[in-house]
Scaffold this motif. Structure first.
Motif, short mmCIF file in Angstrom:
data_model
loop_
_atom_site.label_atom_id
_atom_site.label_comp_id
_atom_site.label_asym_id
_atom_site.label_seq_id
_atom_site.Cartn_x
_atom_site.Cartn_y
_atom_site.Cartn_z
N ASP A 367 0.80 -1.21 0.00
CA ASP A 367 0.00 0.00 0.00
C ASP A 367 0.84 1.27 0.00
O ASP A 367 0.32 2.38 0.13
CB ASP A 367 -0.95 0.03 1.20
CG ASP A 367 -0.21 -0.11 2.53
OD1 ASP A 367 1.05 -0.08 2.52
OD2 ASP A 367 -0.86 -0.24 3.58
N VAL A 388 0.16 -8.68 -9.82
CA VAL A 388 -0.46 -8.23 -8.58
C VAL A 388 -1.98 -8.21 -8.79
O VAL A 388 -2.47 -8.19 -9.93
CB VAL A 388 0.02 -6.82 -8.15
CG1 VAL A 388 1.51 -6.84 -7.88
CG2 VAL A 388 -0.34 -5.78 -9.20
N ALA A 389 -2.70 -8.22 -7.67
CA ALA A 389 -4.16 -8.21 -7.73
C ALA A 389 -4.71 -7.58 -6.46
O ALA A 389 -4.07 -7.59 -5.41
CB ALA A 389 -4.70 -9.64 -7.90
N TYR A 390 -5.91 -7.01 -6.58
CA TYR A 390 -6.63 -6.57 -5.40
C TYR A 390 -7.15 -7.79 -4.64
O TYR A 390 -7.34 -8.88 -5.21
CB TYR A 390 -7.82 -5.69 -5.79
CG TYR A 390 -7.45 -4.38 -6.44
CD1 TYR A 390 -6.33 -3.66 -6.02
CD2 TYR A 390 -8.23 -3.84 -7.46
CE1 TYR A 390 -6.00 -2.45 -6.61
CE2 TYR A 390 -7.92 -2.62 -8.05
CZ TYR A 390 -6.78 -1.93 -7.63
OH TYR A 390 -6.46 -0.73 -8.22
N ARG A 391 -7.41 -7.60 -3.35
CA ARG A 391 -7.96 -8.70 -2.56
C ARG A 391 -9.37 -9.06 -3.01
O ARG A 391 -9.87 -10.13 -2.71
CB ARG A 391 -7.99 -8.32 -1.08
CG ARG A 391 -6.67 -8.57 -0.37
CD ARG A 391 -6.71 -8.10 1.05
NE ARG A 391 -7.67 -8.85 1.86
CZ ARG A 391 -7.86 -8.61 3.16
NH1 ARG A 391 -7.17 -7.65 3.76
NH2 ARG A 391 -8.72 -9.32 3.84
N ALA A 404 -9.15 -6.06 -11.75
CA ALA A 404 -8.55 -6.14 -10.42
C ALA A 404 -7.20 -6.84 -10.42
O ALA A 404 -6.67 -7.15 -9.36
CB ALA A 404 -9.50 -6.84 -9.46
N SER A 405 -6.64 -7.11 -11.60
CA SER A 405 -5.35 -7.83 -11.64
C SER A 405 -4.55 -7.44 -12.87
O SER A 405 -5.11 -7.08 -13.91
CB SER A 405 -5.59 -9.35 -11.62
OG SER A 405 -6.34 -9.74 -12.76
N CYS A 441 7.01 -3.11 -8.14
CA CYS A 441 5.75 -2.39 -7.94
C CYS A 441 6.03 -1.07 -7.24
O CYS A 441 6.45 -1.05 -6.07
CB CYS A 441 4.77 -3.23 -7.13
SG CYS A 441 3.17 -2.43 -6.86
N PHE A 466 -3.50 2.73 -8.60
CA PHE A 466 -4.04 1.73 -7.69
C PHE A 466 -5.03 2.39 -6.74
O PHE A 466 -4.68 3.34 -6.02
CB PHE A 466 -2.92 1.05 -6.91
CG PHE A 466 -1.96 0.27 -7.77
CD1 PHE A 466 -2.41 -0.79 -8.53
CD2 PHE A 466 -0.61 0.62 -7.83
CE1 PHE A 466 -1.54 -1.52 -9.33
CE2 PHE A 466 0.27 -0.09 -8.63
CZ PHE A 466 -0.19 -1.16 -9.38
N VAL A 470 -2.60 -3.77 -3.06
CA VAL A 470 -2.51 -4.95 -3.93
C VAL A 470 -1.71 -6.04 -3.25
O VAL A 470 -0.97 -5.80 -2.29
CB VAL A 470 -1.87 -4.58 -5.29
CG1 VAL A 470 -2.73 -3.61 -6.05
CG2 VAL A 470 -0.46 -4.03 -5.09
#
Length: 511
Positions: A367, A388-391, A404-405, A441, A466, A470
């Motif tokens: 974050d 990477v991806a969001y939860r 989301a990825s 990232c 973002f 992630v």
């Protein structure tokens, strides 16, 4: 009354412990006294042996010098005796000539000598002139005229005298080797970068007798002065000849490192320097097995495809249900309090990836800041993805096919492809597929870059914004991969990002 009794018991227990400590201390002091006596005796014996060896060297040196004097004396005596014999023979020859000349003068009168001079043709018949000619020839060829009256050698033997002044000064300057001073670590010159630590130190005073340095280091999660009790042991580096050293290829799986240095001469080691603590910032995470697809066998940092994994899990679940038992929570208090950035590892059940989403997530949220990790995948894997991806990534959603990825995807099934994917859009990459990928990232800048981990060649960059933290995300089908974490952002990657920031908008179609 009961409280007083308990207090008295505690005092007695404390006194008993103190008594044992004092007895142990007295024993250690006695042992130390014995060691001092034994060690001093050994040092004395070593000193005597050292001086005896010096005396032996001096005796050998003396014998050699005496032999040289005798040889030079014999050589000079021989030359002078030969020269003296030659002079004696020349003197005898000269005396014989003188005697002959005197006899000739006595037997010759002046009148006969004058007539012989006037009648030169009669010379051969004049006995006096023949004798004079013989004397003249004898004097001309006499050894006395051909003999050098200078001695071939001198009688000065002073060059065989010795001068031990320098050696005497050196011997008088002999002292016991002092205990080296403790070095001072220069924090301003020390550097932490590229998973390497360069430590620089100096000696508080010049000491030419220093033979080498010893460096000790250990990892820790605590800032400030090193703690006496630490789980990690000190790692030792010996035989350092310079006042700096670089530790390479480190894995920064803890937040800090402790360092200390000591100087050693040929006899003894000095005290350690004041220990210092250097921060070793790096991105450290593990794979969250609770998020993984049932067909993935997950260790901490490695994943292997298992075609029977889902069936085995279903069988185990049915057995547990049949016995009326439920699985204990993964994040139970016995496991300790998770890191603030660790994701809750209770995703098992309906949130676990399923169907054809053979995915597993990391357990640490990103974050802020810049993070870097590397992943090596089996070249024979039929499909592999990293990104990477969001939860919020759904349990049926595949990596790179949603908003989301973001990921790089390698496909060896039916046709070979190497693509960058996001929001179900793919961009083919015209570059060979490396065996190890580096992921960088930059969360504040909204940059996700992929590199050849070996050559640091930039493969692709996503530029986005973002909207939430992630997680590292991975997918694999019929293959395996291994993740390397605890890595700092390489300096070359930072340079490439600065140079490529102006052109990163060219990838906007996939952001």
């Amino acid at each position: 009354m009961e409280d007083q009794r308990e207090a008295l018991k505690k005092i007695i227990t404390t006194l008993a412990v103190k008594n044992e400590e004092i007895q142990s201390f007295i024993y250690s002091l006695k042992q130390m006294l014995l060691n001092v006596e034994a060690n001093s005796t050994k040092v004395q014996e070593d000193l005597e042996a050292e001086f005896q060896s010096l005396l032996s060297v001096l005796e050998e040196l003396k014998e050699g010098m005496l032999m040289k004097i005798k040889q030079d004396r014999a050589s000079r005596t021989y030359e002078l005796q030969n020269q003296l014999a030659a002079c004696t023979r020349a003197l005898e020859s000269s005396e014989e000539l003188l005697e002959t000349a005197n006899q000739t003068l006595q037997t010759t009168d002046s009148e006969d000598f004058a007539q012989c001079v006037e009648a030169a043709s009669w010379m051969s018949y004049c006995p006096s002139l023949q004798a004079a000619k013989q004397i003249k020839d004898g004097v001309t060829m006499a050894p006395a005229f051909r003999l050098s009256l200078k001695a071939k050698v001198s009688d000065n033997m002073s060059h065989l005298m010795v001068d031990f002044a320098q050696e005497r000064r050196m011997l008088q300057a002999l002292k016991f080797l002092p205990v080296p001073s403790a070095p001072v670590i220069d924090m301003a010159e020390s550097l932490v970068a590229d998973n390497c630590v360069t430590l620089v130190w100096r000696m508080p005073e010049e000491d030419s007798k220093i033979d080498h340095f010893v460096l000790e280091h250990r990892r820790t999660n605590f800032e400030g002065p090193p703690r006496l009790k630490e789980e990690q042991p000190w790692m030792v580096v010996e035989g350092i000849r310079q006042t700096e050293y670089t530790l390479r290829g480190l894995k920064f799986d803890m937040k800090f490192m402790n360092f200390r240095v000591k100087a050693c001469n040929k006899a003894v080691a000095g005290e350690f320097s004041e220990p210092v603590t250097l921060e070793t910032p790096a991105f450290m995470f593990r794979l969250d097995a609770s998020t993984s697809h049932q067909n993935l066998r997950v260790e901490e940092l490695s994943v292997e495809w298992d075609a029977m994994g889902g069936k085995v899990q279903d069988i185990k679940a049915r057995e547990k249900d049949g016995k009326g038992r439920t699985a204990s929570p993964v994040n139970s208090p016995a496991r300790g309090t998770p890191s603030p950035k660790r994701t809750p590892s209770g995703r098992g059940g309906r949130d676990r990836f399923t169907a054809e989403s053979y995915t597993v997530l990391g357990d640490t949220l990103i974050d802020s800041g810049e993070q870097y990790w590397e992943v090596r995948f089996e070249p024979d894997s039929k499909a592999f993805g990293v990104g990477v991806a969001y939860r919020s990534l759904g349990r049926f959603e595949q990596l790179g096919k949603t908003a989301a990825s973001w990921c790089l995807h390698v496909n060896h099934w039916l046709q070979v492809s190497f693509t960058a994917k996001h929001n179900n859009k793919a961009k083919a990459l015209d570059t060979p597929v490396p065996d190890c990928l580096g992921v960088h990232c930059d969360f504040p800048q909204g940059l996700l870059s992929f590199y050849n981990a070996r050559t640091k060649q930039l493969l692709h960059t996503f530029k986005t914004k973002f909207t939430q933290p992630v997680l590292p995300a991975f997918t694999v089908w019929c293959g395996s991969f291994q993740v390397t974490t605890g890595l700092q952002v390489p300096s070359s990657v930072r340079c490439l990002q600065k140079r490529g920031s102006a052109t990163s908008s060219s990838n906007a179609s996939l952001t």
